[in-house]
Design a protein around this motif. Sequence first.
Motif, PDB file in Angstrom:
ATOM      1  N   ARG A   1      17.669   9.713 -17.764  1.00 30.39           N
ATOM      2  CA  ARG A   1      16.961   8.915 -17.051  1.00 30.39           C
ATOM      3  C   ARG A   1      15.651   8.691 -17.704  1.00 30.39           C
ATOM      4  N   VAL A   2      14.718   7.673 -17.471  1.00 25.32           N
ATOM      5  CA  VAL A   2      13.531   7.277 -18.220  1.00 25.32           C
ATOM      6  C   VAL A   2      12.601   7.120 -17.364  1.00 25.32           C
ATOM      7  N   HIS A   3      11.252   7.349 -17.922  1.00 26.30           N
ATOM      8  CA  HIS A   3      10.181   7.003 -16.998  1.00 26.30           C
ATOM      9  C   HIS A   3       9.152   6.453 -18.167  1.00 26.30           C
ATOM     10  N   LEU A   4       8.326   5.424 -17.663  1.00 26.81           N
ATOM     11  CA  LEU A   4       7.149   4.878 -18.409  1.00 26.81           C
ATOM     12  C   LEU A   4       5.997   5.381 -17.917  1.00 26.81           C
ATOM     13  N   ALA A   5       5.030   5.840 -18.684  1.00 28.63           N
ATOM     14  CA  ALA A   5       3.828   6.341 -18.157  1.00 28.63           C
ATOM     15  C   ALA A   5       2.628   5.538 -18.798  1.00 28.63           C
ATOM     16  N   PHE A   6       1.710   5.076 -17.701  1.00 28.52           N
ATOM     17  CA  PHE A   6       0.688   4.300 -18.069  1.00 28.52           C
ATOM     18  C   PHE A   6      -0.780   5.203 -17.754  1.00 28.52           C
ATOM     19  N   THR A   7      -1.678   4.901 -18.723  1.00 28.93           N
ATOM     20  CA  THR A   7      -3.115   5.561 -18.516  1.00 28.93           C
ATOM     21  C   THR A   7      -3.820   4.349 -17.517  1.00 28.93           C
ATOM     22  N   VAL A   8      -4.321   5.047 -16.470  1.00 29.55           N
ATOM     23  CA  VAL A   8      -5.001   4.171 -15.616  1.00 29.55           C
ATOM     24  C   VAL A   8      -6.603   4.437 -15.372  1.00 29.55           C
ATOM     25  N   ARG A   9      -7.321   3.679 -14.927  1.00 35.41           N
ATOM     26  CA  ARG A   9      -8.895   3.987 -14.879  1.00 35.41           C
ATOM     27  C   ARG A   9      -8.896   4.802 -13.483  1.00 35.41           C
ATOM     28  N   ASP A  10      -8.041   4.617 -12.127  1.00 35.88           N
ATOM     29  CA  ASP A  10      -8.456   5.093 -11.160  1.00 35.88           C
ATOM     30  C   ASP A  10      -7.192   5.086 -10.248  1.00 35.88           C
ATOM     31  N   VAL A  11      -6.682   6.259 -10.409  1.00 32.74           N
ATOM     32  CA  VAL A  11      -5.270   6.616  -9.745  1.00 32.74           C
ATOM     33  C   VAL A  11      -5.314   6.628  -8.152  1.00 32.74           C
ATOM     34  N   ASP A  12      -6.601   6.838  -7.691  1.00 32.24           N
ATOM     35  CA  ASP A  12      -6.475   6.830  -6.287  1.00 32.24           C
ATOM     36  C   ASP A  12      -6.579   5.376  -5.707  1.00 32.24           C
ATOM     37  N   ALA A  13      -7.228   4.526  -6.471  1.00 30.77           N
ATOM     38  CA  ALA A  13      -7.415   3.228  -6.169  1.00 30.77           C
ATOM     39  C   ALA A  13      -6.198   2.253  -6.126  1.00 30.77           C
ATOM     40  N   LEU A  14      -5.402   2.946  -7.404  1.00 24.01           N
ATOM     41  CA  LEU A  14      -3.940   2.477  -7.403  1.00 24.01           C
ATOM     42  C   LEU A  14      -2.987   2.618  -6.348  1.00 24.01           C
ATOM     43  N   HIS A  15      -3.167   4.072  -6.003  1.00 24.43           N
ATOM     44  CA  HIS A  15      -2.267   4.318  -4.932  1.00 24.43           C
ATOM     45  C   HIS A  15      -2.513   3.679  -3.801  1.00 24.43           C
ATOM     46  N   ARG A  16      -3.835   3.478  -3.296  1.00 25.30           N
ATOM     47  CA  ARG A  16      -3.971   2.807  -2.066  1.00 25.30           C
ATOM     48  C   ARG A  16      -3.593   1.298  -2.269  1.00 25.30           C
ATOM     49  N   ALA A  17      -3.819   0.623  -3.521  1.00 25.78           N
ATOM     50  CA  ALA A  17      -3.200  -0.723  -3.672  1.00 25.78           C
ATOM     51  C   ALA A  17      -1.765  -0.871  -3.678  1.00 25.78           C
ATOM     52  N   LEU A  18      -1.121   0.182  -3.996  1.00 30.03           N
ATOM     53  CA  LEU A  18       0.357   0.125  -3.829  1.00 30.03           C
ATOM     54  C   LEU A  18       0.825   0.313  -2.503  1.00 30.03           C
ATOM     55  N   ALA A  19       0.099   1.078  -1.576  1.00 28.38           N
ATOM     56  CA  ALA A  19       0.245   1.409  -0.313  1.00 28.38           C
ATOM     57  C   ALA A  19       0.144   0.178   0.564  1.00 28.38           C
ATOM     58  N   GLU A  20      -0.810  -0.705   0.219  1.00 31.10           N
ATOM     59  CA  GLU A  20      -1.239  -1.865   0.915  1.00 31.10           C
ATOM     60  C   GLU A  20       0.026  -3.127   0.718  1.00 31.10           C
ATOM     61  N   ARG A  21       0.533  -2.602  -0.577  1.00 27.94           N
ATOM     62  CA  ARG A  21       1.542  -3.649  -0.809  1.00 27.94           C
ATOM     63  C   ARG A  21       2.914  -3.263  -0.301  1.00 27.94           C
ATOM     64  N   GLY A  22       2.879  -2.329   0.476  1.00 26.55           N
ATOM     65  CA  GLY A  22       4.191  -1.432   0.897  1.00 26.55           C
ATOM     66  C   GLY A  22       5.056  -0.570  -0.096  1.00 26.55           C
ATOM     67  N   LEU A  23       4.499  -0.684  -1.217  1.00 22.96           N
ATOM     68  CA  LEU A  23       5.406   0.550  -2.202  1.00 22.96           C
ATOM     69  C   LEU A  23       5.011   1.900  -1.667  1.00 22.96           C
ATOM     70  N   VAL A  24       5.857   2.633  -1.839  1.00 19.99           N
ATOM     71  CA  VAL A  24       5.698   3.959  -1.341  1.00 19.99           C
ATOM     72  C   VAL A  24       6.075   5.027  -2.891  1.00 19.99           C
ATOM     73  N   CYS A  25       4.875   5.787  -2.997  1.00 23.30           N
ATOM     74  CA  CYS A  25       4.936   6.639  -4.113  1.00 23.30           C
ATOM     75  C   CYS A  25       5.610   7.909  -3.699  1.00 23.30           C
ATOM     76  N   LYS A  26       6.037   8.771  -4.792  1.00 22.08           N
ATOM     77  CA  LYS A  26       6.862   9.941  -4.389  1.00 22.08           C
ATOM     78  C   LYS A  26       5.864  10.971  -3.698  1.00 22.08           C
ATOM     79  N   HIS A  27       4.444  10.572  -4.095  1.00 18.21           N
ATOM     80  CA  HIS A  27       3.435  11.789  -3.654  1.00 18.21           C
ATOM     81  C   HIS A  27       2.102  11.064  -4.013  1.00 18.21           C
ATOM     82  N   PRO A  28       1.304  11.710  -3.167  1.00 17.63           N
ATOM     83  CA  PRO A  28      -0.312  11.049  -3.382  1.00 17.63           C
ATOM     84  C   PRO A  28      -0.717  11.567  -4.935  1.00 17.63           C
ATOM     85  N   PRO A  29      -1.919  11.314  -5.468  1.00 18.05           N
ATOM     86  CA  PRO A  29      -2.254  11.827  -6.884  1.00 18.05           C
ATOM     87  C   PRO A  29      -2.428  13.049  -6.827  1.00 18.05           C
ATOM     88  N   LEU A  30      -2.157  13.769  -7.620  1.00 17.27           N
ATOM     89  CA  LEU A  30      -2.103  15.228  -8.008  1.00 17.27           C
ATOM     90  C   LEU A  30      -2.945  15.537  -9.011  1.00 17.27           C
TER      91      LEU A  30
END
Length: 164
Positions: free
Chosen positions: A97-126
Motif C-alpha cells: 500500500r502506498v500513500h503520498l504526503a503533502f505539506t499544506v499551509r492550513d490543514v483545517d481549511a483543507l478539511h473544510r474544503a474537502l467536506a464542502e466538495r463531498g469528500l470524506v476524510c478518515k478523521h479530522p486533523p489530528l
Amino acid sequence: MTTDAATAPMAQGVRHTGLVVRSLARSLEFYRDLLGLRELSRAVETGPFIEALVGLPEAELEWVKLRAEDGTLVELLQYRSHLRPGDGAGEVCATGRVHLAFTVRDVDALHRALAERGLVCKHPPLLSADGRCKVMYCSDPDNVDLEFVEQVLPPQGPATAGGV
C-alpha cells in the motif's frame, strides 16, 4: 499574478511517499544499501494518535525516513500489529500500500474544503504526538491514500518529524 490566502494553493510541496513493507530490514537493504538512500530518522508509533490517524485500533508500526540525493523523501512503514500480505489494495496496512504526503499551509481549511466538495476524510486533523504537526489522512477520488501535514512548530533535526 498576486495570490491572497483564499486563493493560495493548499499544497506547498510533496512531503514524502510512504510504502508499506513486509520487512523493514529487507527493505532497508534495498532502498538504503543498494539504491543509496540515506537514513534520516526512525520511530515506533503506538497509541491514540497513530490509531486515529490510520484508522486501526491498537496499531503499532515502525517507520524509517530515507532521503535521496535530490532531497526526495521515502518513508518505509512496517505494521507490527496488522501485517497484511497484499497487492497494495484493501486496508491501509496491506503490504504494498502506498500513500503520498503533502505539506499544506492550513490543514483545517483543507478539511473544510474537502467536506464542502463531498469528500470524506478518515478523521479530522489530528495533532501529532510530539505536538509539532497537524495531520489528516484522506483518499483521492480513486481511493489513493493521501496524507496532509501542517507544520505548527519548526522541525527538529534534518528530517521533519510528525506524521507517518
